[in-house]
Design an enzyme around this catalytic site. Structure first.
Site, PDB file in Angstrom:
ATOM      1  N   ASP A 204       0.852  -1.193   0.000  1.00 22.11           N
ATOM      2  CA  ASP A 204       0.000   0.000   0.000  1.00 22.11           C
ATOM      3  C   ASP A 204       0.887   1.241   0.000  1.00 22.11           C
ATOM      4  OD1 ASP A 204      -2.419   1.395   0.024  1.00 22.11           O
ATOM      5  OD2 ASP A 204      -2.515   1.451   2.203  1.00 22.11           O
ATOM      6  N   ASN A 209       1.759   6.876   3.197  1.00 22.93           N
ATOM      7  CA  ASN A 209       2.507   5.908   4.004  1.00 22.93           C
ATOM      8  C   ASN A 209       4.016   6.114   3.905  1.00 22.93           C
ATOM      9  OD1 ASN A 209       0.346   4.562   5.163  1.00 22.93           O
ATOM     10  ND2 ASN A 209       0.133   3.138   3.440  1.00 22.93           N
ATOM     11  N   ASP A 221       3.384   1.815   8.172  1.00 22.59           N
ATOM     12  CA  ASP A 221       2.135   1.084   7.954  1.00 22.59           C
ATOM     13  C   ASP A 221       2.275  -0.029   6.925  1.00 22.59           C
ATOM     14  OD1 ASP A 221      -0.415   0.182   8.087  1.00 22.59           O
ATOM     15  OD2 ASP A 221      -1.366   1.992   7.296  1.00 22.59           O
TER      16      ASP A 221
END
EC number: 2.7.11.1
Length: 330
Positions: A204, A209, A221
């Site tokens: 992701d 992030n 994360d």
């Protein structure tokens, strides 16, 4: 998901958060700030005479303990290689996943920073370098318990969920017909790429992030970490709709990446396929979480006729993108 299993998660209170943190031997100063996270519950908790900690409470039934610990182990391996990754804290026994009442949680050091400038060639080059090093570690061994990013779970399962319970009846035929064409296009892209290597990836890797601090991109994360082709962590660094611009951005990213890891150019066939799967999966994620009170409160625009109409228009644009030649290495 059974409501009784999730209800305590919905009702997580500040007092419970502080009690959980203090159960690990810290003394809170009573300050608590809810951070922008919906899949899990994440808080900044003030600590007496020390820097605040970040407490992450895991959504029940999403990941098993083994899957969470695999994510943690991946982060520990990256930190051992001196990579700028925010890994969970461990207790004296080396444990990183803790339990308090009905909750599972982990603690992290607070890491500040700003989003990377994805239109800055120097930032893109450095992001490529860092991801090359991350992927070197990710390729050492596979995840055993975590899943792989695939067409079934991100694509077909998402379309089935939306078709059966969310898309308005007036739009259902248009949606299902379009998604059938999209899935055919996605499969064609994967076929064109061939048998690409899957590695442990962040999964992701968008700008939210990545925290730019001290001229270094810090990656946070890893909750969506899974087995995926390397391009999954690279394509989200490309911004804008102009192919010439994306081509130049890609050149910077791959130039940095190639200093540390080999990039298989066949994976460029997957860029638009992965983008389409992410769009499908995102709508299904909102649908799956709709019983969580935080979602109707924060995503008021979801599940309206207007939303689904716009979603179909975006997917139609993606059908055209899937039929375009892939980006090339310069």
């Amino acid at each position: 998901m059974q409501q009784e299993n999730l209800q305590p998660f919905y009702q997580l209170t500040p007092d419970t958060v502080i009690d959980a943190v203090e159960s690990m031997g810290y003394l809170s100063d009573g300050r608590i700030l809810a951070l922008n996270s919906y899949e899990n519950r994440v808080y900044q908790v003030g600590i007496e005479e020390s820097e605040p900690l970040i407490a992450k409470f895991y959504r029940p039934l999403r990941w098993s303990d083994e899957q969470i610990l695999e994510e943690h182990q991946f982060c520990f391996e990256l930190v051992e290689q001196e990579l700028p990754v925010v890994a969970p804290l461990t207790n004296s026994a080396g444990e990183s996943l803790f339990h308090f009442k009905d909750y599972r949680f982990s603690l992290f050091k607070r890491r500040g920073g700003r989003a990377p400038e994805l239109d800055d060639p120097d930032h893109l080059y450095q992001l490529g370098q860092t991801l090359g090093r991350i992927h070197l570690v990710g390729a050492v061994r596979p995840f055993v318990h975590r899943p792989a990013l695939d067409i079934q779970t991100y694509g077909r399962d998402s379309v089935a969920l939306i078709s059966e319970g969310f898309i308005p009846s007036s739009l259902r035929e248009a949606y299902t017909s379009l998604c059938a064409d999209l899935l055919d296009g996605i499969e064609a892209c994967f076929a064109a790429a061939g048998e690409v290597k899957l590695i442990r990836a962040h999964g992701d890797c968008h700008g939210g992030n990545i925290l730019w601090r001290d001229d270094t991109p810090n990656f946070v994360d890893f909750d969506d970490a899974r087995m995926a082709p390397a391009i999954q962590d690279l394509w989200m660094l490309l911004t804008g709709d102009d192919r010439v611009q994306q081509q130049l951005q890609l050149a910077e990213v791959i130039a940095g990446y190639s200093e540390f890891a080999d990039f298989d150019p066949r994976e460029l066939h997957l860029v638009e396929a992965l983008r389409t799967l992410r769009m499908m999966h995102y709508s299904a994620w909102l649908a799956r979480r709709w019983e969580d009170p935080a979602f109707p409160h924060n995503f008021t625009w979801f599940n309206t006729e207007r939303y689904w109409g716009e979603h179909i228009l975006q997917l139609r644009e993606q059908l055209g993108a899937l039929q375009q030649p892939p980006l090339k290495l310069l």
